[in-house]
Design a protein around this motif. Sequence first.
Motif, PDB file in Angstrom:
ATOM      1  N   SER A 422       5.531  -1.126   3.447  1.00 55.14           N
ATOM      2  CA  SER A 422       5.269  -1.614   2.087  1.00 55.14           C
ATOM      3  C   SER A 422       4.045  -0.943   1.483  1.00 55.14           C
ATOM      4  CB  SER A 422       5.066  -3.130   2.119  1.00 55.14           C
ATOM      5  OG  SER A 422       3.983  -3.469   2.980  1.00 55.14           O
ATOM      6  N   ASP A 423       3.210  -0.332   2.337  1.00 53.70           N
ATOM      7  CA  ASP A 423       2.012   0.348   1.843  1.00 53.70           C
ATOM      8  C   ASP A 423       2.267   1.823   1.545  1.00 53.70           C
ATOM      9  OD1 ASP A 423       0.336  -1.626   4.218  1.00 53.70           O
ATOM     10  OD2 ASP A 423       0.212  -1.897   2.047  1.00 53.70           O
ATOM     11  N   TRP A 424       3.495   2.286   1.764  1.00 58.47           N
ATOM     12  CA  TRP A 424       3.809   3.689   1.572  1.00 58.47           C
ATOM     13  C   TRP A 424       4.580   3.888   0.267  1.00 58.47           C
ATOM     14  CZ3 TRP A 424       2.317   7.718   4.719  1.00 58.47           C
ATOM     15  CH2 TRP A 424       1.792   7.380   5.964  1.00 58.47           C
ATOM     16  N   SER A 425       4.360   5.045  -0.327  1.00 58.37           N
ATOM     17  CA  SER A 425       5.200   5.496  -1.431  1.00 58.37           C
ATOM     18  C   SER A 425       5.705   6.889  -1.082  1.00 58.37           C
ATOM     19  CB  SER A 425       4.413   5.512  -2.752  1.00 58.37           C
ATOM     20  OG  SER A 425       3.228   6.269  -2.633  1.00 58.37           O
ATOM     21  N   TYR A 606       5.265  11.651   1.652  1.00 57.01           N
ATOM     22  CA  TYR A 606       4.833  10.259   1.815  1.00 57.01           C
ATOM     23  C   TYR A 606       3.350  10.153   1.455  1.00 57.01           C
ATOM     24  CZ  TYR A 606       9.055   9.588   4.705  1.00 57.01           C
ATOM     25  OH  TYR A 606      10.348   9.519   5.185  1.00 57.01           O
ATOM     26  N   LYS A 607       2.989   8.963   0.945  1.00 56.15           N
ATOM     27  CA  LYS A 607       1.575   8.707   0.615  1.00 56.15           C
ATOM     28  C   LYS A 607       1.225   7.268   0.964  1.00 56.15           C
ATOM     29  CE  LYS A 607       0.007   7.717  -3.550  1.00 56.15           C
ATOM     30  NZ  LYS A 607      -0.497   7.746  -4.940  1.00 56.15           N
ATOM     31  N   THR A 608       0.009   7.075   1.462  1.00 57.05           N
ATOM     32  CA  THR A 608      -0.502   5.727   1.677  1.00 57.05           C
ATOM     33  C   THR A 608      -2.012   5.730   1.496  1.00 57.05           C
ATOM     34  OG1 THR A 608      -0.419   3.800   3.148  1.00 57.05           O
ATOM     35  CG2 THR A 608      -0.927   5.908   4.165  1.00 57.05           C
ATOM     36  N   THR A 692      -6.848   8.447   0.925  1.00 58.04           N
ATOM     37  CA  THR A 692      -5.455   8.787   0.657  1.00 58.04           C
ATOM     38  C   THR A 692      -4.928   9.721   1.732  1.00 58.04           C
ATOM     39  OG1 THR A 692      -5.785   8.593  -1.733  1.00 58.04           O
ATOM     40  CG2 THR A 692      -3.856   9.827  -0.988  1.00 58.04           C
ATOM     41  N   LEU A 693      -3.802   9.334   2.330  1.00 55.13           N
ATOM     42  CA  LEU A 693      -3.113  10.177   3.297  1.00 55.13           C
ATOM     43  C   LEU A 693      -1.785  10.603   2.694  1.00 55.13           C
ATOM     44  CD1 LEU A 693      -2.615  11.389   6.156  1.00 55.13           C
ATOM     45  CD2 LEU A 693      -1.661   9.163   6.805  1.00 55.13           C
ATOM     46  N   VAL A 694      -1.551  11.915   2.643  1.00 54.96           N
ATOM     47  CA  VAL A 694      -0.290  12.462   2.135  1.00 54.96           C
ATOM     48  C   VAL A 694       0.354  13.283   3.248  1.00 54.96           C
ATOM     49  CG1 VAL A 694       0.776  14.039   0.471  1.00 54.96           C
ATOM     50  CG2 VAL A 694      -1.059  12.509  -0.261  1.00 54.96           C
TER      51      VAL A 694
END
Length: 771
Positions: A422-425, A606-608, A692-694
């Motif tokens: 749920s924390d990922w886009s 992915y990003k979180t 931010t982690l991508v």
Amino acid sequence: MRGGTAVFVLLLWWMLSAAPTSYCANVTYDHRALVIDGQRRVLISGSIHYPRSTPEMWPDLVQKSKDGGLDVIETYVFWNLHEPVRSQASLKDLVKFVKTVADAGLYVHLRIGPYACAEWNYGGFPVWLHLVPGIVFRTDNEPFKAEMKRFTAKIVDLMKGEKLYASQGGPIILSQIENEYGNPGIESAYGPAGKSYVNWAANMAVSLDTGVPWVMCQQADAPDPIINTCNGFYCDQFKPNSNQKPKIPVEDLAFSVARFFQLGGTLQNYYMYHGGTNFGRTTGGPFISTSYDYDAPLDEYGLIRQPKWGHLKDVHKAVKLCEAALVATDPTVTSLGPNLEAAVYKTGSKCAAFLANVGTQSDATVKFNGNSYRLPAWSVSILPDCKNVVLNTAKINSATMVPSFIHQSLNSNVDSSEAIGSDWSWINEPVGISLDSAFVKLGLLEQINTTADKSDYLWYSLSTNIKGDEPFLDGSQTVLHVESLGHALHVFINGKLAGSGKGNGGNAKVALEIPISLSAGKNTIDLLSLTVGLQNYGAFYDKTGVGITGPVKLKSAKSGTTVDLSSQQWTYQVGLQGEALGLSSGSSSQWVSQSTLPKNQPLTWYKTKFDAPAGNDPVAIDFTGMGKGEAWVNGQSIGRYWPVYVASNSGCTDSCNYRGSYSSSKCLKNCGKPSQTLYHVPRSWLQSSGNTLVLFEEIGGDPTKISFATRKIVSLCSHVSESHPSPACVGSKSCRVGVSINTFGDPCKGVTKSLAVEASCTKRHAQRLNL
């Protein structure tokens, strides 16, 4: 006597600390050693490559190197790092690193090259150099020599401008031109032009008037006054090409280091003393891991690796006690029996001896100067006064530290047992052509010449019409044949992943036979070719191509029909749409956040957001659960990840015997396991919260499975004996234990005892060992 020795050592270290930064130094050499301000010196050097760590790490790395007994820090200069675009150079990090070393009171060996090798992308050369008309690397070629001289002179002029050469009061006492050109199969491959190139490079370097000597690594024909050096695990038998030059190697550890000094060496270098991390796309090879740990005395994260660091520190101390004798004369070597020898340095009142057992099976007792000495197999004993042994290389008395990674979830407010989807886009990367910069060409293009290494990725796209009566509609027996020079590729048919292939370190080429299903009418074949670090070594290595050069064929096993697609009109796209949009920064408005996170899906960004782990321990991300791709933290690339790339199942053993010559296949471990799962994230790249982690995932993975890990020392073991007393604290914040019969009893009367100590550190108790 102890007090006198302590004064001598302290005085020596004060001299080393002050000399590079306080006084102008005249650096020359003779057949025994480097001569600094008229004094011959025994020098211990270690490699630290400044871009494989962060500027925030440098002071600690350099100080730990100094504490470990180093006098010199050696580094390459990476041309493609500083001048990725021709005539647009940035060199501030290099200057800062050299000044950081100087601030610690150490010398610098600057290996300008500008060819580095170093398992670095393209050997350190910028790819634009490959595109200069008429150029041939590393030979008597005018376009190459002009560019090499320009860059080398730029580095020298910069160092002079900052007054960093020893002749100006700076720390640089040596410079290197070229690298490993004399290795088997390199110079000889270029014929007479290779020899003339060596002479040109030497003369060019000397003409730059640095005021310090130049060296060539692995160059037996290095012309005077260039010093030729050895690069290998065992350099004790190495002889310079002139009796006017000192003996200087590039790498090895305890036994080989002692053997080197035993047989006349006076300056040796550890490659690596700190290996570090290949951030971004800097790995070469190809197929070099992001980690460049190198099993070095300082690990990838900058922590001391024990017992290696401590044992080598003891070796350095022992060698330095012999310095006056070592630099005063050549050794006299005599046999003490089969595989047994003594090397004695004696002149006037100075005497130092090295006793060696080079046998691999049996310990031995030898007679030397009327005394008996026990020599374990494959070891060297050092006697600074030709009488008393201060160290044997096989006897380790330093502590053993046991590091461990402590895992935690990415988000501190999420229970470690919960999925964090749920924390990922995410954003889907389009299959095939999606950018206006795409272009059309007949035939298949080589990748480096097409992309100029601006990206790992190159799309090859083709549309083909299949008629209803053609045999290729029988999907069970239709095959797409693809051949590539490397390094890996993914095949998409009508937008769906049909198969993938990869090369390896021994053979980068890829050949695939993929069963495919085609439809009547228009079909799209999209081939994504990718690199994992460009070739960095070998004669004419710049000619080594990559990418899909064919053939690409459709085959029908049922009818035997084959259609070669190689010469048709292909559409090309350099790089990914996500790269063009700058998705690595995480700032795009296109990110999708929904309750269902796509997992195990190729070509997905992915990003979180996450909070940094508490404390100051080094940080890594565990990519278990992911496939292959690249990761960015706050816009900075921590490198390519590839946890599903598994090491060979063969070659590992349950035990490792240090005795005998080392080779790259000796003492292997982790066979059949992922080559790397933990990837370093420098603390200086992190904020306390809101990071931010991508990720860009190529082949499919589950980002909810990745986690943070902090590297901690969880246990410390030490071996102490009556001849090396070392009281230790055990089980509390502070304590003192006397190593005596009163404390531990006397189970073996009349026998010298040894004591093993283990300290286990917990979160509640920070322990201090009082020595």
